[in-house]
Design an enzyme around this catalytic site. Sequence first.
Site, mmCIF file in Angstrom:
data_model
loop_
_atom_site.group_PDB
_atom_site.id
_atom_site.type_symbol
_atom_site.label_atom_id
_atom_site.label_comp_id
_atom_site.label_asym_id
_atom_site.label_seq_id
_atom_site.Cartn_x
_atom_site.Cartn_y
_atom_site.Cartn_z
ATOM 1 N N SER A 34 0.822 -1.220 0.000
ATOM 2 C CA SER A 34 0.000 0.000 0.000
ATOM 3 C C SER A 34 0.851 1.263 0.000
ATOM 4 C CB SER A 34 -0.893 0.042 1.244
ATOM 5 O OG SER A 34 -1.804 -1.013 1.216
ATOM 6 N N HIS A 65 -3.253 0.224 -4.841
ATOM 7 C CA HIS A 65 -2.766 -0.983 -5.523
ATOM 8 C C HIS A 65 -3.201 -0.930 -6.991
ATOM 9 C CE1 HIS A 65 -1.468 -3.320 -1.947
ATOM 10 N NE2 HIS A 65 -2.333 -2.533 -1.336
ATOM 11 N N ALA A 117 2.662 -2.541 4.009
ATOM 12 C CA ALA A 117 2.388 -1.548 5.036
ATOM 13 C C ALA A 117 1.993 -2.325 6.285
ATOM 14 C CB ALA A 117 1.245 -0.651 4.593
ATOM 15 N N MET A 218 -1.903 -7.320 6.794
ATOM 16 C CA MET A 218 -2.948 -8.166 6.211
ATOM 17 C C MET A 218 -2.478 -8.861 4.931
ATOM 18 S SD MET A 218 -6.018 -5.382 6.617
ATOM 19 C CE MET A 218 -6.120 -4.329 8.077
ATOM 20 N N ASN A 242 1.911 3.110 10.703
ATOM 21 C CA ASN A 242 1.199 3.645 11.868
ATOM 22 C C ASN A 242 1.593 2.803 13.078
ATOM 23 O OD1 ASN A 242 -0.501 1.634 10.244
ATOM 24 N ND2 ASN A 242 -1.452 1.523 12.266
ATOM 25 N N HIS A 256 -6.887 3.965 6.603
ATOM 26 C CA HIS A 256 -6.173 3.610 5.369
ATOM 27 C C HIS A 256 -5.487 4.827 4.749
ATOM 28 C CE1 HIS A 256 -5.075 1.003 2.096
ATOM 29 N NE2 HIS A 256 -5.758 1.683 1.194
HETATM 30 N N1 HPA Z 1 -2.900 -3.279 11.252
HETATM 31 C C1 HPA Z 1 -3.028 -4.163 10.238
HETATM 32 N N2 HPA Z 1 -2.613 -3.914 9.022
HETATM 33 C C2 HPA Z 1 -2.024 -2.741 8.773
HETATM 34 C C3 HPA Z 1 -1.861 -1.773 9.765
HETATM 35 C C4 HPA Z 1 -2.317 -2.077 11.083
HETATM 36 O O1 HPA Z 1 -2.201 -1.260 12.023
HETATM 37 N N3 HPA Z 1 -1.242 -0.712 9.188
HETATM 38 C C5 HPA Z 1 -1.039 -1.030 7.896
HETATM 39 N N4 HPA Z 1 -1.525 -2.263 7.632
#
Ligand code: HPA
Length: 287
Positions: A34, A65, A117, A218, A242, A256
Amino acid sequence: MMTPNIPYSYYEEAATFIQEQTRHHPQVAITLGSGLAPLAEEVENPVVVPYADIPHFPRATVEGHPGRVVLGRLAGMPVAVMQGRVHYYEGYTLPQVTFYVRVMHLLGVKALILTNAAGGINPDFRAGDLMLIEDHINLPGLVGHSPLWGPNEERFGPRFPAMNKAYDRGLRDLALDVAEELGIRLQRGVYVGLGGPTFETPAEVRMLRLLGGDAVGMSTVHETVVAVHAGIKVLGISTITNVAVDTLEAEEEADHEEVLETGRHVAPRLAALIKGILSRLAAEHPP
Ligand code: HPA
């Protein structure tokens, strides 16, 4: 859950279609997570193949994407850059999510660089950090949701692949070396792969930390499993987009947009690291 197996001929048809578009023979595939898509713009003499044109290829549906393969040279290495991936939560089966990995194997790819990400669980991590994936916890996999579920396809690999060397030692050492050379801070840790699409509750974040996770996301773990099964070496790099929220008292929420924004901010640093790794690979194993 029934996961229909994908016929071997589908992988062959997809690989043949891609090979017909280009004279490049990719040796390294790079999957961009991402917000990381801009790296594909640096590929020299690019041949761009939209996923939608490739037989049996699943379409990417998530913002950030774009959904195309960019073939060409990057830092002296013949590469296939996957500009975007599909995820389990989009409604695809795990064999669909990992379809491209086996197609890359049929194209002759020997190493796969997976980027993603991820939320930081390790309290030392900050948004914008890069993390070398040393190992993973595949939570869906632990309860039987594996892309290798079903009859084993021996032409790809063995029934019971070992996972204790999933993230190739040589590639990890190389990444650390290049990061140091370039003055890029590279954290190290364990990536926890979850199904999504919900971000985690604070209790889940604390649980994942107790289990030994450093970052959570994920994607990635299924692709690693299928790559290792097929004998492809894997290098994994997370961008900590994050910090995962671990208390009910916190005001902030994961979203997101923040993930994409941090990804864009980190992309040039990640690009420098990946190009440094590729140029060392090109020098060590001339294509
Ligand atoms: N959790 C799960 N997937 C993610 C996160 C998160 O905090 N940040 C980016 N992808």
